[in-house]
Design an enzyme around this catalytic site. Structure first.
Site, PDB file in Angstrom:
ATOM      1  N   PHE A 112       0.815  -1.213   0.000  1.00  0.00           N
ATOM      2  CA  PHE A 112       0.000   0.000   0.000  1.00  0.00           C
ATOM      3  C   PHE A 112       0.862   1.282   0.000  1.00  0.00           C
ATOM      4  O   PHE A 112       0.402   2.342  -0.393  1.00  0.00           O
ATOM      5  CB  PHE A 112      -0.962   0.010   1.185  1.00  0.00           C
ATOM      6  CG  PHE A 112      -1.974  -1.102   1.112  1.00  0.00           C
ATOM      7  CD1 PHE A 112      -2.528  -1.494  -0.100  1.00  0.00           C
ATOM      8  CD2 PHE A 112      -2.388  -1.767   2.263  1.00  0.00           C
ATOM      9  CE1 PHE A 112      -3.460  -2.519  -0.187  1.00  0.00           C
ATOM     10  CE2 PHE A 112      -3.324  -2.796   2.202  1.00  0.00           C
ATOM     11  CZ  PHE A 112      -3.857  -3.172   0.978  1.00  0.00           C
ATOM     12  N   ASP A 206     -22.880  -1.240   5.044  1.00  0.00           N
ATOM     13  CA  ASP A 206     -23.469  -2.031   6.128  1.00  0.00           C
ATOM     14  C   ASP A 206     -24.293  -3.069   5.388  1.00  0.00           C
ATOM     15  O   ASP A 206     -25.392  -2.773   4.914  1.00  0.00           O
ATOM     16  CB  ASP A 206     -24.359  -1.182   7.034  1.00  0.00           C
ATOM     17  CG  ASP A 206     -24.916  -2.015   8.183  1.00  0.00           C
ATOM     18  OD1 ASP A 206     -25.269  -3.190   7.932  1.00  0.00           O
ATOM     19  OD2 ASP A 206     -24.991  -1.524   9.307  1.00  0.00           O
ATOM     20  N   HIS A 207     -23.751  -4.278   5.253  1.00  0.00           N
ATOM     21  CA  HIS A 207     -24.371  -5.203   4.293  1.00  0.00           C
ATOM     22  C   HIS A 207     -25.788  -5.605   4.702  1.00  0.00           C
ATOM     23  O   HIS A 207     -26.557  -6.082   3.885  1.00  0.00           O
ATOM     24  CB  HIS A 207     -23.472  -6.407   4.012  1.00  0.00           C
ATOM     25  CG  HIS A 207     -23.472  -7.456   5.076  1.00  0.00           C
ATOM     26  ND1 HIS A 207     -22.767  -7.336   6.236  1.00  0.00           N
ATOM     27  CD2 HIS A 207     -24.093  -8.666   5.147  1.00  0.00           C
ATOM     28  CE1 HIS A 207     -22.950  -8.418   6.981  1.00  0.00           C
ATOM     29  NE2 HIS A 207     -23.749  -9.244   6.343  1.00  0.00           N
ATOM     30  N   ASP A 264     -18.819  -5.195  16.729  1.00  0.00           N
ATOM     31  CA  ASP A 264     -18.853  -5.872  15.425  1.00  0.00           C
ATOM     32  C   ASP A 264     -20.231  -5.760  14.765  1.00  0.00           C
ATOM     33  O   ASP A 264     -20.317  -5.489  13.577  1.00  0.00           O
ATOM     34  CB  ASP A 264     -18.480  -7.354  15.624  1.00  0.00           C
ATOM     35  CG  ASP A 264     -18.379  -8.127  14.307  1.00  0.00           C
ATOM     36  OD1 ASP A 264     -17.935  -7.527  13.314  1.00  0.00           O
ATOM     37  OD2 ASP A 264     -18.735  -9.320  14.288  1.00  0.00           O
ATOM     38  N   HIS A 269     -25.170  -3.137  12.280  1.00  0.00           N
ATOM     39  CA  HIS A 269     -26.340  -3.875  11.794  1.00  0.00           C
ATOM     40  C   HIS A 269     -27.567  -3.723  12.716  1.00  0.00           C
ATOM     41  O   HIS A 269     -28.665  -3.413  12.260  1.00  0.00           O
ATOM     42  CB  HIS A 269     -26.041  -5.372  11.662  1.00  0.00           C
ATOM     43  CG  HIS A 269     -24.809  -5.688  10.864  1.00  0.00           C
ATOM     44  ND1 HIS A 269     -24.375  -4.921   9.812  1.00  0.00           N
ATOM     45  CD2 HIS A 269     -23.909  -6.705  10.965  1.00  0.00           C
ATOM     46  CE1 HIS A 269     -23.279  -5.453   9.303  1.00  0.00           C
ATOM     47  NE2 HIS A 269     -22.972  -6.531   9.988  1.00  0.00           N
TER      48      HIS A 269
HETATM   49  C1  BG6 Z   1     -20.343  -9.160   9.743  1.00  0.00           C
HETATM   50  C2  BG6 Z   1     -19.630  -9.445  11.037  1.00  0.00           C
HETATM   51  O1  BG6 Z   1     -20.598  -7.790   9.613  1.00  0.00           O
HETATM   52  O2  BG6 Z   1     -21.577  -9.866   9.705  1.00  0.00           O
HETATM   53  C3  BG6 Z   1     -19.437 -10.935  11.229  1.00  0.00           C
HETATM   54  O3  BG6 Z   1     -18.370  -8.801  11.043  1.00  0.00           O
HETATM   55  C4  BG6 Z   1     -20.737 -11.676  11.066  1.00  0.00           C
HETATM   56  O4  BG6 Z   1     -18.862 -11.194  12.496  1.00  0.00           O
HETATM   57  C5  BG6 Z   1     -21.422 -11.272   9.761  1.00  0.00           C
HETATM   58  O5  BG6 Z   1     -20.465 -13.067  11.061  1.00  0.00           O
HETATM   59  C6  BG6 Z   1     -22.794 -11.915   9.638  1.00  0.00           C
HETATM   60  O6  BG6 Z   1     -23.353 -11.605   8.394  1.00  0.00           O
HETATM   61  P1  BG6 Z   1     -24.602 -12.418   7.842  1.00  0.00           P
HETATM   62  O7  BG6 Z   1     -24.983 -11.716   6.595  1.00  0.00           O
HETATM   63  O8  BG6 Z   1     -24.148 -13.827   7.642  1.00  0.00           O
HETATM   64  O9  BG6 Z   1     -25.652 -12.331   8.918  1.00  0.00           O
END
Ligand code: BG6
Length: 515
Positions: A112, A206-207, A264, A269
């Site tokens: 990097f 934030d998936h 985390d 989330h």
């Molecule tokens: C992530 C966390 O953001 O979400 C992980 O860092 C977690 O620790 C994961 O396992 C869970 O994602 P999902 O989509 O499987 O609920």
């Protein structure tokens, strides 16, 4: 900073179809991934790119550039993407899609802090603009630990990569969590990014916001008449938001230790789920209107007065999970035997506004719990009067509406019904809506939706800095309290968490749902 062009594209009937049923297709563009050898990249990003291409949502000349230290040629990188796609893609493999997509693959080798590598990256992108027609439009995905953010962002600026080359092109930065480990570190990170990219060019992932079921919270609440009248303190007793995982920390000791469950996933989330569940109806679904409503909720959150009674954190110990004997957190590879990191966290929050005053929101999350499930349960008050014998309603619980975020996506309404027979006996029953039964198409993965939105410059599903800031303000006092007060509690792997979490709800005369 040099002059910026708007991060939003001019109107294009294909990209912004008037008819909402037409697909939204990304315009000429490319994606550069830093940290391309990591798990996220292989398991989520590469498959999502392929799935988007397969669904016809990427432009024909789409370019994917990997940047990493490995001594790879473009072909080696292509092989890694191929294996990732074969193993993790959601849609079937189609040779012709793959052939066209892989023409846009490039790999740049370097550290990097390596100036020559970033010069090479600039040359690569310029070449892609010519050969693939990416038109100067590139998003930089920082899938790297936060300690590398400053150097990568500084290098992008230094090598002129952050600036769009002409007035109708764009450059965007995509940032993976964690956004810091507390408010001061988040402020620091934000400043670094903000100095180089304008706010509308920064996409924080934030998936959970990319999940269909999470977006459906808005449809459920604001497209129907039957729920919203009950959605307030007059009818709701409390809300439980659960994100349970059956996995341990896997190979992520380096990231997880010292971060823990609350930082985390609660900071991002779970607080986002809470905000979507509790917010008022937005004026529209554009980013500004959504953020305004979510922020009002986050800024109205009140922490419990007694953090020892209304927060719990704990660590898993060894136990049986899914027929397998698993080790405890302190025995995991790379974890110090004296670590105090939480792998389970539960907190009680209240929202100080007219709609929610006095209604507790209980949030819990943990690794190595009974099974993987994320759900939001709106638990209603008991009927004010029951015109039955006491024995007739012994098995009647509280009405509940449960949004099943995953797995088994859908919704359950729980209510009382007469048990068939001559006696009047009322018992809880469930009414179910399952995505799998109502819709024939499977839901896209969260990263498909989010990557497409980045390429389109669509911001509604990405948390703004103000939300990140508000979330850390909620969590920081709890983490500080935990830091000062001894070790976490313990729970056995494969169970539903520590007894202290049950006691926390019992104190309020309530209990956790068994999802
Ligand atoms: C992530 C966390 O953001 O979400 C992980 O860092 C977690 O620790 C994961 O396992 C869970 O994602 P999902 O989509 O499987 O609920």
């Amino acid at each position: 900073m040099t002059a910026r062009v708007p991060a939003v594209w001019p109107a294009n009937p294909l990209r912004d179809p008037q008819d909402r049923r037409l697909p939204r297709i990304a315009g000429p563009s490319g994606l550069v991934i830093f940290g391309v050898t990591g798990d996220l990249s292989r398991k989520k990003l590469m498959p999502a790119i392929y799935d988007l291409a397969n669904r016809g949502l990427l432009p024909p000349g789409f370019a994917l550039t990997g940047f990493a230290r490995r001594d790879w040629a473009d072909e080696d990188f292509g092989q890694v993407v191929y294996e990732a796609v074969k193993e993790h893609a959601r849609t079937p493999f189609r040779e012709e899609v793959w052939r066209q997509l892989s023409e846009g693959f490039r790999f740049v080798q370097g550290d990097f802090d390596d100036d020559e590598a970033f010069d090479q990256l600039r040359r690569t992108i310029t070449e892609l603009d010519e050969k693939q027609g990416t038109h100067g439009n590139h998003a930089f995905y920082l899938s790297v630990p936060p300690k590398f953010f400053p150097v990568v962002v500084a290098q992008l600026k230094k090598h002129g990569l952050a600036d769009p080359p002409h007035p109708d092109s764009w450059r965007r930065a995509v940032i993976e969590k964690p956004f810091g480990r507390d408010l001061p570190t988040a402020v620091e990170l934000n400043k670094i990014v903000d100095d180089v990219f304008p706010p509308e060019a920064v996409f924080r992932i934030d998936h959970y916001l990319g999940k269909e079921t999470v977006q459906n919270i808005l449809a459920l609440r604001f497209a129907n008449t039957m729920f919203e009248p009950l959605w307030n303190r007059s009818y709701v007793d409390h809300v439980q938001i659960t994100m349970a995982e059956d996995i341990g920390i896997g190979g992520r000791a380096g990231y997880y230790d010292g971060i823990g469950a609350a930082r985390d996933v609660i900071q991002n989330h779970l607080l986002q789920l809470l905000a979507l569940t509790a917010m008022e109806e937005p004026v529209s679904f554009d980013a500004d209107s959504l953020v305004a409503e979510k922020l009002k909720v986050l800024n109205s959150i009140k922490l419990p007065d007694d953090l020892s009674a209304h927060t719990v954190r704990a660590q898993y110990t060894g136990g049986w999970q899914g027929g397998e004997l698993v080790c405890g957190y302190l025995e995991e590879d790379g974890i110090s035997p004296s670590s105090r990191t939480d792998t389970y966290a539960a907190i009680k929050l209240e929202i100080e506004n007219r709609r929610w005053a006095g209604v507790p929101f209980y949030l819990r999350t943990g690794k190595r719990l009974g099974r993987r499930v994320t759900e939001i349960a709106i638990v209603f008050q008991r009927a004010p009067h029951l015109p039955f014998d006491e024995t007739a309603t012994e098995e009647l619980g509280q009405n509940a509406l449960v949004i099943r975020v995953q797995p088994d996506e859908g919704m359950t309404v729980r209510f009382g019904s007469k048990v068939p027979g001559t006696a009047m006996e009322v018992r809880d029953v469930n009414m179910d809506f399952a995505y799998g039964e109502s819709f024939t198409e499977s839901s896209p993965e969260a990263y498909e939706r989010l990557l497409l939105d980045v390429l389109l410059g669509d911001a509604p599903l990405f948390p703004r800095w103000e939300e990140v800031e508000a979330s850390w303000k909620i969590l920081d006092p709890i983490e500080q309290y935990w830091d000062k007060h001894g070790r976490p509690d313990e729970y056995v792997s494969g169970t539903w968490g520590p007894g202290t979490a049950d006691e926390m709800l019992a104190r309020d005369g309530r209990s956790w749902r068994r999802p």
